[in-house]
Design a protein around this motif. Structure first.
Motif, PDB file in Angstrom:
ATOM      1  N   LYS A 106      15.028 -60.125  29.314  1.00 32.03           N
ATOM      2  CA  LYS A 106      14.186 -60.640  30.401  1.00 32.03           C
ATOM      3  C   LYS A 106      12.783 -60.029  30.406  1.00 32.03           C
ATOM      4  O   LYS A 106      11.934 -60.413  31.210  1.00 32.03           O
ATOM      5  N   ARG A 107      12.553 -59.077  29.502  1.00 29.01           N
ATOM      6  CA  ARG A 107      11.189 -58.550  29.365  1.00 29.01           C
ATOM      7  C   ARG A 107      10.246 -59.600  28.778  1.00 29.01           C
ATOM      8  O   ARG A 107       9.031 -59.443  28.808  1.00 29.01           O
TER       9      ARG A 107
ATOM     10  N   ASN B  98       8.744 -63.126  29.037  1.00 29.17           N
ATOM     11  CA  ASN B  98       8.565 -64.256  29.952  1.00 29.17           C
ATOM     12  C   ASN B  98       8.176 -65.490  29.150  1.00 29.17           C
ATOM     13  O   ASN B  98       7.098 -65.543  28.561  1.00 29.17           O
TER      14      ASN B  98
ATOM     15  N   ASN C  93      14.530 -66.942  25.325  1.00 31.46           N
ATOM     16  CA  ASN C  93      13.190 -66.929  25.919  1.00 31.46           C
ATOM     17  C   ASN C  93      12.112 -67.229  24.886  1.00 31.46           C
ATOM     18  O   ASN C  93      11.180 -67.982  25.160  1.00 31.46           O
TER      19      ASN C  93
ATOM     20  N   ASP D 145       7.153 -68.439  29.850  1.00 30.34           N
ATOM     21  CA  ASP D 145       5.952 -69.193  30.219  1.00 30.34           C
ATOM     22  C   ASP D 145       4.675 -68.501  29.747  1.00 30.34           C
ATOM     23  O   ASP D 145       3.761 -69.139  29.242  1.00 30.34           O
ATOM     24  N   ILE D 146       4.662 -67.163  29.911  1.00 30.89           N
ATOM     25  CA  ILE D 146       3.471 -66.421  29.466  1.00 30.89           C
ATOM     26  C   ILE D 146       3.359 -66.486  27.944  1.00 30.89           C
ATOM     27  O   ILE D 146       2.285 -66.736  27.391  1.00 30.89           O
TER      28      ILE D 146
END
Lengths: 264, 505
Positions: B441-442, B444, B186, B446-447
């Motif tokens: 998954k914490r 993100n 991520n 895109d953010i």
């Protein structure tokens, strides 16, 4: 450098003292234009032969192949009629290298696929950090003897040492064999005294399964150098495997280790 | 000997909970990945194992009623300048484990930061400053080998000289190498997106390039380290540049070591090793024992990629860094990346993190000087790394002689990192340095990509404002321009090494 076509898709390059950059560029150019086989004559230590090419093209090397023969190899089959220097099959992924002579140090470094067959002896640190992942399993077979640090840091793949044609009293392998090994397997024809081995490995007698694998892997070598598999297998083999896939697991700690049970 | 383990008895942080405000929502229990918080049903109370708390502040951030504060444990050891709590705690860990202490997040010792002792110039009266809001300002930077001279065609305009491959940066800032495994996909994805949007580059680190990130090829620097994880022809081709990693600031002189329990399916596939196997990078590349050998690998990479990719060499800043850098330039590298003593997103033995290497400021000055003296400066670009905190640090590094700067910790901070120094445990509560799917998954992508883009935008404008004040309208004009720097509070020797004058002179 002289280039001539000697058959359908077959080219011959007389290298002489031409710089490797020109020779390799020419080989790539010929392969891109559809050459099936490139014969390199009068090779005087030109480096990196066979790199940067994808596909099943055949390359013949007559003379002495320079350092990093077939580095990052990705498909081609290379046959050397003579000796090769250091780094044969360095970080190789796919393809085949046959050396009809001796090879130097750090051959098969980080190799993760394909086959390398060396007829004669190899230098230090051969098979260092070979890797394997699922069906990507490299095989490196040495016909003669090997120097120190054979199979060091090995993480996967198959490393076979035959020690054929040794003079009486000559050791098959040098010191620190398989030091830091944490994956893969080494087969040695004959015995390896314990004092030559790294502390991360254990020695076993090959099982039936191992012998099946050995017979299969030795076929290519046997064909390449015209030595019957039975003759190679006439002496018992030693199998060397790592004790742990995590040799240094207990060497490091941190304060937060209580919850993980690391600090007992 | 002891009733309790010393780690349990004497812990550095504690979680204070205001019972009046706590609504027993248990979000802190869910969020804590270090087993420091639990719910006691009988008491209907949230309880703590303070000894496990690492001060990551995840529970604080997620408490809906602001009931939690993580604080330093007020009960500490007897004040002693020599036997600090850290020294005592390290002994406690080693006496129980017999092991080397691992840590991460870079050197936390008060090593003098020379950037804080350098001041920038500005224009007054005799030459005018430039207003970057209304006037053109150039930050574009090219990384790669430059030619000695330009030759022109007979028309006097067209250039005859061929210039080698260059990386084109819209801001002299690149993201530093952080491997898939040490961080998760991520964050790599977030960096890749930000780079594509802004026009700069991210670095895969030594863990290979996951197939899902191949689309970012043109903004990716792929790394080749001693373990050669994930390296094959395709990997080398899926890049804008290739970096040979010799060393890194977090642990100069030693190799990498991704513990087997972190090697999951995705990492195994990308690194091309079995699941659960240790990913060990030896300390040296065993095919490199000299500058000549380094040249051999540089040209192997160039041959393999048909001379289409610039090849970088990354080293840690060590005592004789200038001589080594010259060797690297002679060996044919297109750029040298130097990682200073404060560098360090990597997991590393504490003793190496805190005590090996030299400050990047000194290294930049020494290397730039030596390359100039040897007439090699135009042949290589110089990328500095190691603890860069702001646009000002970047500009000062460039004024000292760097071409661009690598940032790593900054990227983690922009992803929510609170510098708790637990990257090596794989339990990062913010989902950055962990590949545990629940934790990863914490983050993100895109953010975080947007955060990183904003950060680059802010730094770009910051640099432009500073350049404008100096009356300079192109980053090129400040490169190695140490006359626009002054120092304060440094010794004569330090000024000499940095090549700057003290303030007032």
């Amino acid at each position: 450098m002289e280039v001539k076509q000697i058959g359908d898709g077959v080219y011959e390059i007389t290298c002489g003292t031409t710089h490797y950059r020109e020779v390799n560029a020419k080989v790539r150019e010929l392969v891109n234009a559809g050459a099936q086989k490139v014969i390199l004559k009068e090779v005087y230590g030109q480096r990196y032969i066979g790199t940067g090419i994808k596909g099943k093209v055949k390359i013949e090397v007559h003379g002495t192949a320079g350092n990093d023969l077939g580095i990052f190899l990705y498909g081609p089959e290379i046959e050397v009629f003579g000796n090769a220097q250091d780094g044969v099959g360095n970080t190789m992924r796919d393809g085949k290298i046959v050396v009809r002579g001796h090879a130097g140090d750090v051959c098969g470094y980080g190799m993760r696929g394909g086959k390398v067959y060396v007829e004669g002896d190899v230098g230090y640190r051969v098979g260092i950090h070979m890797k394997g992942y699922k069906n990507l399993v490299p095989t490196f077979i040495v016909g003669g003897k090997a120097g120190n640090f054979f199979g060091e840091y090995m993480a996967g793949g198959i490393l076979i040492l035959l020690g054929l044609n040794r003079k009486p009293g000559e050791d098959i392998v040098g010191d620190y064999c398989a030091t830091g090994m944490h994956g893969g397997v080494i087969y040695v024809r004959g015995e390896v005294p314990k004092r030559y081995l790294g502390k991360e490995v254990k020695v076993f007698e090959p099982t039936l399964e191992d012998m099946k694998l050995l017979t299969e892997e030795l076929k290519g070598f046997s064909e390449a150098f015209n030595i019957p598999v039975d003759e190679i297998l006439s002496e018992p083999f030693t199998k060397i495997v790592p004790v742990s896939a995590r040799p240094y697991g207990r060497m490091y700690a941190h304060r937060w280790g209580i919850a993980t049970g690391l600090i007992k | 000997m002891l009733f309790k383990k010393p780690q349990v008895a004497f812990y550095p942080f504690m979680v204070l909970r205001d019972d009046y405000k706590c609504v027993r929502c248990k979000s802190c229990v869910d969020q804590c990945s270090f087993d420091a918080t639990y719910y006691d049903e009988d008491l209907n109370m949230i309880m703590n194992h303070h000894e496990n708390c690492v001060n990551c502040k995840r529970c604080e951030a997620f408490c809906p009623t602001d009931a939690i504060k993580v604080v330093k444990n007020p009960s500490t050891f007897h004040p002693d300048a020599n036997w600090t709590p850290e020294a005592i705690r390290d002994i406690h860990v080693q006496m129980l484990t017999g092991a080397v202490i691992l840590t991460s997040t870079g050197n936390d010792k008060p090593i003098k930061n020379y950037f804080d002792h350098l001041l920038l110039d500005a224009c007054q009266v005799t030459n005018p400053p430039i207003d970057p809001l209304r006037e053109p300002m150039e930050l574009k930077t090219f990384i790669g080998r430059k030619t000695d001279q330009l030759q022109f065609d007979s028309d006097g305009v067209s250039i005859k000289t061929t210039i080698g491959k260059q990386l084109e940066l819209e801001i002299p800032v690149l993201f530093s190498a952080m491997s898939y495994g040490s961080i998760n996909l991520n964050l790599q994805k977030a960096m890749a997106i930000a780079c594509r949007e802004f026009g700069t580059y991210w670095n895969t680190g030594e863990g290979g390039l996951h197939k899902s990130l191949r689309e970012f090829k043109d903004h990716t620097i792929v790394q080749v380290a001693s373990g050669r994880f994930g390296v094959d022809l395709e990997y080398l081709e899926t890049s804008a540049a290739i970096e040979i990693k010799i060393g890194q600031g977090a642990k100069p002189g030693i190799g990498g070591h991704l513990p087997g329990e972190k090697v999951n399916e995705g990492i195994a596939e990308t690194r091309m090793i079995p699941v659960g196997s240790d990913a060990i990078s030896p300390a040296p590349h065993h095919d490199i024992y000299s500058i000549e050998d380094l040249r051999q690998l540089i040209y192997a990479l160039k041959e393999a990629t048909n001379y289409e990719k610039p090849v970088f060499v990354k080293i840690a800043a060590v005592h004789n860094v200038a001589a080594i850098a010259c060797g690297i330039a002679h060996a044919g590298a297109d750029a040298i990346a130097i990682d200073g003593v404060r560098g360090g997103t990597g997991a590393t033995p504490k003793s190496l993190r805190d005590h090996v290497g030299i400050p990047i400021e000194m290294a930049i000055a020494a290397v730039d000087d030596r390359l100039r003296k040897e007439g090699l400066r135009n042949e290589v670009s110089l990328i500095a790394a190691g603890g860069f905190r702001s646009a000002v640090d970047v500009l000062k590094a460039i004024a000292l002689g760097a071409d661009a700067v690598y940032i790593g910790t900054v990227a983690k901070l922009a992803a929510g990192c609170t510098q708790c120094q637990q990257c090596h445990t794989g339990r990062c509560a913010w989902g950055i340095t962990t590949n545990n799917p629940k934790l990863a998954k914490r983050l993100n992508p895109d953010i975080v990509a947007e955060n990183l883009y904003n950060l680059l935008r802010a730094w770009a404008h910051d640099i432009k404002e500073l350049l404008g004040a100096m009356g300079i309208n192109a980053i090129e004009s400040i490169k190695g321009n140490r006359l626009r720097l002054r120092s304060w509070g440094l010794t004569e020797q330090e000024n000499k090494i940095l090549g700057v004058l003290p303030a007032g002179m």
